[in-house]
Design a protein around this motif. Structure first.
Motif, PDB file in Angstrom:
ATOM      1  N   GLU A 169      -3.681   7.326   5.897  1.00  0.00           N
ATOM      2  CA  GLU A 169      -4.644   6.688   5.002  1.00  0.00           C
ATOM      3  C   GLU A 169      -4.680   5.185   5.250  1.00  0.00           C
ATOM      4  O   GLU A 169      -5.747   4.566   5.284  1.00  0.00           O
ATOM      5  CB  GLU A 169      -4.263   6.945   3.537  1.00  0.00           C
ATOM      6  CG  GLU A 169      -4.340   8.394   3.101  1.00  0.00           C
ATOM      7  CD  GLU A 169      -3.765   8.593   1.721  1.00  0.00           C
ATOM      8  OE1 GLU A 169      -4.556   8.781   0.780  1.00  0.00           O
ATOM      9  OE2 GLU A 169      -2.519   8.562   1.584  1.00  0.00           O
ATOM     10  N   PHE A 170      -3.506   4.585   5.415  1.00  0.00           N
ATOM     11  CA  PHE A 170      -3.372   3.147   5.672  1.00  0.00           C
ATOM     12  C   PHE A 170      -4.106   2.763   6.952  1.00  0.00           C
ATOM     13  O   PHE A 170      -4.841   1.775   6.986  1.00  0.00           O
ATOM     14  CB  PHE A 170      -1.884   2.795   5.769  1.00  0.00           C
ATOM     15  CG  PHE A 170      -1.591   1.343   5.974  1.00  0.00           C
ATOM     16  CD1 PHE A 170      -1.625   0.460   4.913  1.00  0.00           C
ATOM     17  CD2 PHE A 170      -1.250   0.848   7.226  1.00  0.00           C
ATOM     18  CE1 PHE A 170      -1.330  -0.901   5.090  1.00  0.00           C
ATOM     19  CE2 PHE A 170      -0.965  -0.486   7.417  1.00  0.00           C
ATOM     20  CZ  PHE A 170      -1.002  -1.368   6.345  1.00  0.00           C
ATOM     21  N   ASP A 216       0.875  -1.174   0.000  1.00  0.00           N
ATOM     22  CA  ASP A 216       0.000   0.000   0.000  1.00  0.00           C
ATOM     23  C   ASP A 216       0.907   1.217   0.000  1.00  0.00           C
ATOM     24  O   ASP A 216       1.673   1.423   0.941  1.00  0.00           O
ATOM     25  CB  ASP A 216      -0.866  -0.031   1.259  1.00  0.00           C
ATOM     26  CG  ASP A 216      -1.873   1.102   1.351  1.00  0.00           C
ATOM     27  OD1 ASP A 216      -1.577   2.211   0.861  1.00  0.00           O
ATOM     28  OD2 ASP A 216      -2.937   0.884   1.946  1.00  0.00           O
ATOM     29  N   HIS A 275      -7.131  -0.628   5.131  1.00  0.00           N
ATOM     30  CA  HIS A 275      -6.254  -1.178   4.092  1.00  0.00           C
ATOM     31  C   HIS A 275      -6.619  -2.630   3.820  1.00  0.00           C
ATOM     32  O   HIS A 275      -7.300  -3.261   4.629  1.00  0.00           O
ATOM     33  CB  HIS A 275      -4.776  -1.054   4.489  1.00  0.00           C
ATOM     34  CG  HIS A 275      -4.433  -1.736   5.766  1.00  0.00           C
ATOM     35  ND1 HIS A 275      -4.532  -1.111   6.992  1.00  0.00           N
ATOM     36  CD2 HIS A 275      -4.025  -2.998   6.029  1.00  0.00           C
ATOM     37  CE1 HIS A 275      -4.185  -1.961   7.955  1.00  0.00           C
ATOM     38  NE2 HIS A 275      -3.874  -3.115   7.391  1.00  0.00           N
ATOM     39  N   ASN A 331       2.539  -1.230   4.498  1.00  0.00           N
ATOM     40  CA  ASN A 331       2.503   0.188   4.148  1.00  0.00           C
ATOM     41  C   ASN A 331       3.920   0.697   3.904  1.00  0.00           C
ATOM     42  O   ASN A 331       4.730   0.781   4.811  1.00  0.00           O
ATOM     43  CB  ASN A 331       1.832   0.978   5.274  1.00  0.00           C
ATOM     44  CG  ASN A 331       1.639   2.446   4.957  1.00  0.00           C
ATOM     45  OD1 ASN A 331       1.793   3.297   5.815  1.00  0.00           O
ATOM     46  ND2 ASN A 331       1.287   2.771   3.728  1.00  0.00           N
ATOM     47  N   ARG A 387       0.028   4.368   0.007  1.00  0.00           N
ATOM     48  CA  ARG A 387      -0.581   5.570   0.569  1.00  0.00           C
ATOM     49  C   ARG A 387       0.160   5.981   1.845  1.00  0.00           C
ATOM     50  O   ARG A 387       0.960   5.221   2.381  1.00  0.00           O
ATOM     51  CB  ARG A 387      -2.056   5.322   0.878  1.00  0.00           C
ATOM     52  CG  ARG A 387      -2.872   4.963  -0.357  1.00  0.00           C
ATOM     53  CD  ARG A 387      -4.305   4.612  -0.026  1.00  0.00           C
ATOM     54  NE  ARG A 387      -4.334   3.496   0.917  1.00  0.00           N
ATOM     55  CZ  ARG A 387      -5.328   3.274   1.773  1.00  0.00           C
ATOM     56  NH1 ARG A 387      -6.369   4.078   1.825  1.00  0.00           N
ATOM     57  NH2 ARG A 387      -5.282   2.242   2.591  1.00  0.00           N
ATOM     58  N   PHE A 445      -7.703   1.685  -3.945  1.00  0.00           N
ATOM     59  CA  PHE A 445      -8.376   1.241  -2.720  1.00  0.00           C
ATOM     60  C   PHE A 445      -9.828   1.708  -2.667  1.00  0.00           C
ATOM     61  O   PHE A 445     -10.680   0.997  -2.139  1.00  0.00           O
ATOM     62  CB  PHE A 445      -7.606   1.748  -1.489  1.00  0.00           C
ATOM     63  CG  PHE A 445      -8.190   1.268  -0.187  1.00  0.00           C
ATOM     64  CD1 PHE A 445      -8.065  -0.050   0.198  1.00  0.00           C
ATOM     65  CD2 PHE A 445      -8.870   2.143   0.641  1.00  0.00           C
ATOM     66  CE1 PHE A 445      -8.606  -0.503   1.397  1.00  0.00           C
ATOM     67  CE2 PHE A 445      -9.406   1.709   1.837  1.00  0.00           C
ATOM     68  CZ  PHE A 445      -9.275   0.378   2.215  1.00  0.00           C
ATOM     69  N   TYR A 495      -1.144  -0.822  -4.598  1.00  0.00           N
ATOM     70  CA  TYR A 495      -2.363  -0.027  -4.685  1.00  0.00           C
ATOM     71  C   TYR A 495      -2.182   1.257  -3.897  1.00  0.00           C
ATOM     72  O   TYR A 495      -1.338   1.352  -3.016  1.00  0.00           O
ATOM     73  CB  TYR A 495      -3.606  -0.800  -4.206  1.00  0.00           C
ATOM     74  CG  TYR A 495      -3.683  -1.037  -2.723  1.00  0.00           C
ATOM     75  CD1 TYR A 495      -4.346  -0.144  -1.883  1.00  0.00           C
ATOM     76  CD2 TYR A 495      -3.103  -2.159  -2.138  1.00  0.00           C
ATOM     77  CE1 TYR A 495      -4.423  -0.365  -0.518  1.00  0.00           C
ATOM     78  CE2 TYR A 495      -3.178  -2.388  -0.788  1.00  0.00           C
ATOM     79  CZ  TYR A 495      -3.850  -1.490   0.027  1.00  0.00           C
ATOM     80  OH  TYR A 495      -3.926  -1.711   1.369  1.00  0.00           O
ATOM     81  N   CYS A 496      -2.939   2.261  -4.312  1.00  0.00           N
ATOM     82  CA  CYS A 496      -2.990   3.531  -3.598  1.00  0.00           C
ATOM     83  C   CYS A 496      -4.470   3.899  -3.530  1.00  0.00           C
ATOM     84  O   CYS A 496      -5.316   3.017  -3.612  1.00  0.00           O
ATOM     85  CB  CYS A 496      -2.137   4.593  -4.287  1.00  0.00           C
ATOM     86  SG  CYS A 496      -2.630   4.970  -5.980  1.00  0.00           S
ATOM     87  N   GLN A 497      -4.780   5.164  -3.402  1.00  0.00           N
ATOM     88  CA  GLN A 497      -6.186   5.544  -3.292  1.00  0.00           C
ATOM     89  C   GLN A 497      -6.898   5.419  -4.639  1.00  0.00           C
ATOM     90  O   GLN A 497      -7.985   4.903  -4.711  1.00  0.00           O
ATOM     91  CB  GLN A 497      -6.308   6.965  -2.743  1.00  0.00           C
ATOM     92  CG  GLN A 497      -7.693   7.319  -2.257  1.00  0.00           C
ATOM     93  CD  GLN A 497      -8.151   6.494  -1.073  1.00  0.00           C
ATOM     94  OE1 GLN A 497      -7.354   5.941  -0.326  1.00  0.00           O
ATOM     95  NE2 GLN A 497      -9.457   6.364  -0.916  1.00  0.00           N
ATOM     96  N   ALA A 505      -1.644  -6.234   3.677  1.00  0.00           N
ATOM     97  CA  ALA A 505      -0.814  -5.247   2.985  1.00  0.00           C
ATOM     98  C   ALA A 505       0.238  -4.651   3.917  1.00  0.00           C
ATOM     99  O   ALA A 505       0.015  -4.515   5.116  1.00  0.00           O
ATOM    100  CB  ALA A 505      -1.683  -4.125   2.431  1.00  0.00           C
ATOM    101  N   ILE A 539     -11.178  -5.520   4.606  1.00  0.00           N
ATOM    102  CA  ILE A 539     -10.165  -4.536   4.969  1.00  0.00           C
ATOM    103  C   ILE A 539      -9.903  -4.602   6.466  1.00  0.00           C
ATOM    104  O   ILE A 539     -10.685  -5.172   7.221  1.00  0.00           O
ATOM    105  CB  ILE A 539     -10.554  -3.088   4.581  1.00  0.00           C
ATOM    106  CG1 ILE A 539     -11.798  -2.640   5.349  1.00  0.00           C
ATOM    107  CG2 ILE A 539     -10.768  -2.965   3.089  1.00  0.00           C
ATOM    108  CD1 ILE A 539     -12.059  -1.145   5.260  1.00  0.00           C
TER     109      ILE A 539
END
Length: 126
Positions: free
Chosen positions: A53-54, A47, A58, A64, A49, A115, A86-88, A62, A122
């Protein structure tokens, strides 16, 4: 005259953004959520992000490694194993793919829609 210079700068920036986008798309394969689910458990799920955000949620399993830290932490990612990013919403994943490719990663995948389009399980910090 200054309007013309401003127009040239804007046009050059747009051309750069378009070329960057297509270059990034060649570095990684974008997968649907179904395709992503089928392979991410056998890969390195990253991830990219930022930590806040994580922590807000998430994909289960994942790690970060924010894009802002990726160059310093790239050795945490093995180039001989597939990388699922992946990101946002896919912008940062493309930049991350560029950095990882320079580090020797060749098998790079990206979650289509990022995401915000993920409908699977999640984990969030409460």
């Amino acid at each position: 005259m200054s309007n013309m210079i401003a127009l040239i700068i804007v046009a050059a920036f747009l051309v750069y953004m378009i070329v960057s986008y297509f270059y990034q798309q060649r570095l990684m394969k974008t997968l649907t959520e179904e395709e992503f689910r089928a392979g991410y458990r056998k890969a390195q799920l990253i991830d990219v992000r930022e930590p806040n955000e994580f922590e807000g949620g998430h994909i289960l399993g994942a790690r970060n490694i924010p894009l802002s830290q990726l160059k310093q932490r790239k050795n945490e990612i093995r180039p001989d194993k597939p990388v699922y990013l992946y990101c946002q919403n896919n912008v940062r994943s493309g930049r991350a793919a560029q950095t990882l490719r320079k580090n020797g990663c060749k098998d790079i995948y990206n979650l289509k829609g990022g995401f915000k389009k993920w409908s699977g399980r999640i984990k969030a910090k409460n």
